[in-house]
Design a protein around this motif. Sequence first.
Motif, PDB file in Angstrom:
ATOM      1  N   ILE A   1      33.127  -6.912 -15.080  1.00  0.00           N
ATOM      2  CA  ILE A   1      32.860  -7.728 -16.268  1.00  0.00           C
ATOM      3  C   ILE A   1      33.730  -8.975 -16.263  1.00  0.00           C
ATOM      4  O   ILE A   1      33.281 -10.072 -16.621  1.00  0.00           O
ATOM      5  N   GLY A   2      34.985  -8.830 -15.833  1.00  0.00           N
ATOM      6  CA  GLY A   2      35.890  -9.974 -15.794  1.00  0.00           C
ATOM      7  C   GLY A   2      35.406 -11.054 -14.852  1.00  0.00           C
ATOM      8  O   GLY A   2      35.438 -12.245 -15.187  1.00  0.00           O
ATOM      9  N   GLU A   3      34.956 -10.672 -13.663  1.00  0.00           N
ATOM     10  CA  GLU A   3      34.446 -11.662 -12.714  1.00  0.00           C
ATOM     11  C   GLU A   3      33.253 -12.408 -13.296  1.00  0.00           C
ATOM     12  O   GLU A   3      33.149 -13.638 -13.168  1.00  0.00           O
ATOM     13  N   PHE A   4      32.360 -11.674 -13.939  1.00  0.00           N
ATOM     14  CA  PHE A   4      31.167 -12.308 -14.503  1.00  0.00           C
ATOM     15  C   PHE A   4      31.538 -13.266 -15.637  1.00  0.00           C
ATOM     16  O   PHE A   4      31.011 -14.384 -15.714  1.00  0.00           O
ATOM     17  N   LEU A   5      32.463 -12.862 -16.501  1.00  0.00           N
ATOM     18  CA  LEU A   5      32.858 -13.716 -17.622  1.00  0.00           C
ATOM     19  C   LEU A   5      33.596 -14.963 -17.143  1.00  0.00           C
ATOM     20  O   LEU A   5      33.435 -16.043 -17.718  1.00  0.00           O
ATOM     21  N   VAL A   6      34.404 -14.825 -16.104  1.00  0.00           N
ATOM     22  CA  VAL A   6      35.065 -16.001 -15.526  1.00  0.00           C
ATOM     23  C   VAL A   6      34.015 -16.994 -15.047  1.00  0.00           C
ATOM     24  O   VAL A   6      34.108 -18.203 -15.294  1.00  0.00           O
ATOM     25  N   GLY A   7      32.990 -16.484 -14.361  1.00  0.00           N
ATOM     26  CA  GLY A   7      31.923 -17.360 -13.883  1.00  0.00           C
ATOM     27  C   GLY A   7      31.180 -18.042 -15.010  1.00  0.00           C
ATOM     28  O   GLY A   7      30.913 -19.248 -14.951  1.00  0.00           O
ATOM     29  N   VAL A   8      30.861 -17.295 -16.060  1.00  0.00           N
ATOM     30  CA  VAL A   8      30.155 -17.881 -17.203  1.00  0.00           C
ATOM     31  C   VAL A   8      31.001 -18.967 -17.850  1.00  0.00           C
ATOM     32  O   VAL A   8      30.518 -20.069 -18.152  1.00  0.00           O
ATOM     33  N   GLY A   9      32.286 -18.675 -18.065  1.00  0.00           N
ATOM     34  CA  GLY A   9      33.164 -19.649 -18.703  1.00  0.00           C
ATOM     35  C   GLY A   9      33.264 -20.945 -17.927  1.00  0.00           C
ATOM     36  O   GLY A   9      33.247 -22.037 -18.506  1.00  0.00           O
ATOM     37  N   LEU A  10      33.347 -20.846 -16.601  1.00  0.00           N
ATOM     38  CA  LEU A  10      33.472 -22.051 -15.786  1.00  0.00           C
ATOM     39  C   LEU A  10      32.165 -22.832 -15.733  1.00  0.00           C
ATOM     40  O   LEU A  10      32.167 -24.066 -15.804  1.00  0.00           O
ATOM     41  N   VAL A  11      31.053 -22.153 -15.613  1.00  0.00           N
ATOM     42  CA  VAL A  11      29.772 -22.853 -15.489  1.00  0.00           C
ATOM     43  C   VAL A  11      29.398 -23.565 -16.788  1.00  0.00           C
ATOM     44  O   VAL A  11      28.966 -24.725 -16.773  1.00  0.00           O
ATOM     45  N   VAL A  12      29.579 -22.898 -17.921  1.00  0.00           N
ATOM     46  CA  VAL A  12      29.195 -23.521 -19.196  1.00  0.00           C
ATOM     47  C   VAL A  12      30.331 -24.347 -19.788  1.00  0.00           C
ATOM     48  O   VAL A  12      30.146 -25.018 -20.804  1.00  0.00           O
ATOM     49  N   GLY A  13      31.509 -24.316 -19.169  1.00  0.00           N
ATOM     50  CA  GLY A  13      32.622 -25.129 -19.643  1.00  0.00           C
ATOM     51  C   GLY A  13      33.233 -24.631 -20.926  1.00  0.00           C
ATOM     52  O   GLY A  13      33.591 -25.425 -21.800  1.00  0.00           O
ATOM     53  N   ALA A  14      33.381 -23.318 -21.065  1.00  0.00           N
ATOM     54  CA  ALA A  14      33.966 -22.728 -22.268  1.00  0.00           C
ATOM     55  C   ALA A  14      35.355 -22.188 -21.948  1.00  0.00           C
ATOM     56  O   ALA A  14      35.482 -21.259 -21.148  1.00  0.00           O
ATOM     57  N   LEU A  15      36.387 -22.791 -22.561  1.00  0.00           N
ATOM     58  CA  LEU A  15      37.774 -22.388 -22.313  1.00  0.00           C
ATOM     59  C   LEU A  15      38.042 -22.345 -20.805  1.00  0.00           C
ATOM     60  O   LEU A  15      38.461 -21.329 -20.249  1.00  0.00           O
ATOM     61  N   VAL A  16      37.793 -23.467 -20.165  1.00  0.00           N
ATOM     62  CA  VAL A  16      37.871 -23.552 -18.708  1.00  0.00           C
ATOM     63  C   VAL A  16      39.252 -23.164 -18.194  1.00  0.00           C
ATOM     64  O   VAL A  16      39.376 -22.441 -17.199  1.00  0.00           O
ATOM     65  N   GLY A  17      40.299 -23.640 -18.849  1.00  0.00           N
ATOM     66  CA  GLY A  17      41.644 -23.327 -18.387  1.00  0.00           C
ATOM     67  C   GLY A  17      41.923 -21.840 -18.392  1.00  0.00           C
ATOM     68  O   GLY A  17      42.510 -21.298 -17.448  1.00  0.00           O
ATOM     69  N   ILE A  18      41.496 -21.152 -19.450  1.00  0.00           N
ATOM     70  CA  ILE A  18      41.717 -19.707 -19.549  1.00  0.00           C
ATOM     71  C   ILE A  18      40.866 -18.969 -18.523  1.00  0.00           C
ATOM     72  O   ILE A  18      41.338 -18.045 -17.847  1.00  0.00           O
ATOM     73  N   ALA A  19      39.601 -19.370 -18.398  1.00  0.00           N
ATOM     74  CA  ALA A  19      38.720 -18.730 -17.419  1.00  0.00           C
ATOM     75  C   ALA A  19      39.259 -18.905 -16.007  1.00  0.00           C
ATOM     76  O   ALA A  19      39.288 -17.954 -15.213  1.00  0.00           O
ATOM     77  N   ALA A  20      39.703 -20.117 -15.684  1.00  0.00           N
ATOM     78  CA  ALA A  20      40.235 -20.373 -14.343  1.00  0.00           C
ATOM     79  C   ALA A  20      41.517 -19.585 -14.107  1.00  0.00           C
ATOM     80  O   ALA A  20      41.761 -19.091 -13.000  1.00  0.00           O
ATOM     81  N   PHE A  21      42.348 -19.452 -15.148  1.00  0.00           N
ATOM     82  CA  PHE A  21      43.587 -18.683 -15.000  1.00  0.00           C
ATOM     83  C   PHE A  21      43.290 -17.232 -14.642  1.00  0.00           C
ATOM     84  O   PHE A  21      43.893 -16.667 -13.725  1.00  0.00           O
ATOM     85  N   PHE A  22      42.357 -16.611 -15.360  1.00  0.00           N
ATOM     86  CA  PHE A  22      42.039 -15.217 -15.062  1.00  0.00           C
ATOM     87  C   PHE A  22      41.336 -15.090 -13.713  1.00  0.00           C
ATOM     88  O   PHE A  22      41.464 -14.067 -13.037  1.00  0.00           O
ATOM     89  N   GLY A  23      40.607 -16.128 -13.314  1.00  0.00           N
ATOM     90  CA  GLY A  23      40.029 -16.115 -11.981  1.00  0.00           C
ATOM     91  C   GLY A  23      41.100 -16.121 -10.906  1.00  0.00           C
ATOM     92  O   GLY A  23      41.040 -15.351  -9.936  1.00  0.00           O
ATOM     93  N   THR A  24      42.112 -16.978 -11.072  1.00  0.00           N
ATOM     94  CA  THR A  24      43.204 -17.008 -10.096  1.00  0.00           C
ATOM     95  C   THR A  24      44.002 -15.710 -10.126  1.00  0.00           C
ATOM     96  O   THR A  24      44.521 -15.272  -9.093  1.00  0.00           O
ATOM     97  N   LEU A  25      44.096 -15.078 -11.298  1.00  0.00           N
ATOM     98  CA  LEU A  25      44.790 -13.792 -11.384  1.00  0.00           C
ATOM     99  C   LEU A  25      44.057 -12.729 -10.566  1.00  0.00           C
ATOM    100  O   LEU A  25      44.691 -11.926  -9.856  1.00  0.00           O
ATOM    101  N   LEU A  26      42.734 -12.729 -10.639  1.00  0.00           N
ATOM    102  CA  LEU A  26      41.953 -11.807  -9.814  1.00  0.00           C
ATOM    103  C   LEU A  26      42.129 -12.118  -8.331  1.00  0.00           C
ATOM    104  O   LEU A  26      42.329 -11.212  -7.514  1.00  0.00           O
TER     105      LEU A  26
END
Length: 276
Positions: free
Chosen positions: A184-209
Amino acid sequence: MTTSRTVTLTAIAAGLYVFLCWAFADGLFTGNWWNTDDIAGSAVFTYVLLGLIIGAGFVQARRLPASWSPPRSRTDSTPAGQVDDPVFWKLLLGNVYLSILWLPLRFFVGREWLTAGEHKLRDSAWMDGGTALVAPGEAMGFWERIVVIPEQGRPAITYGWYRDFLQYLIDQEWQSGFAKMIAIGEFLVGVGLVVGALVGIAAFFGTLLNFNFLLAGTASTNPLLFGLGVFLVLGWKVAGHWGLDRWILPALGTPWKPLPRFMSEPSRGGSREAVG
């Protein structure tokens, strides 16, 4: 900023997106046009995202302010003792007119996370019991394979403390919850980055993964996604301007003052002037 400069920035952004898709993700342009088993990996998605980059440049070119020029030197407002950033770096991280350059990074990294997350969400090994991490019987899941120390050669995990951490998760039988959280986390990171929603937070959790996958000894695309993700974290203020962050960040009170609307409005004298 002029129309010609915007066209140049748009061409650079589109070219960067094409390069990333061509160099680091095979088949995004030439694969199945529509794949119901891998929607995020369908070729049509690639062309849609490329079209959005070009469309964003077209819209920006039409809605430019009457005049705008970048700062060219250190300003007197820089506090004493403060080391000022180079002008281009300051503009890239904080100017909405250059935010189109963040679109190819967002779309490429977000697309990769969407594809990975979609695959796991469709897989019962991740969503039903976590057998992808810890398998029953003689079969071995991902965690079980990487915690093993071979008699010869180097183990998959370099750091003993991380191996002990994963072994603790295995012993506690927490694989089911963690498998769902990863998918679920991977999918939500992708959604956040593609639609531009809280990009910094989404990218942070992506780098954490990515960081955890690298600690587990899995290279794959993780080094590339980690590096691009760090850039997206740094550009959080404007990386999502062409996305939902245009409204989300001002609504949350960040970056500490609302962004002016990117539309033309009538002035008091009746003429129309662009508001950047």
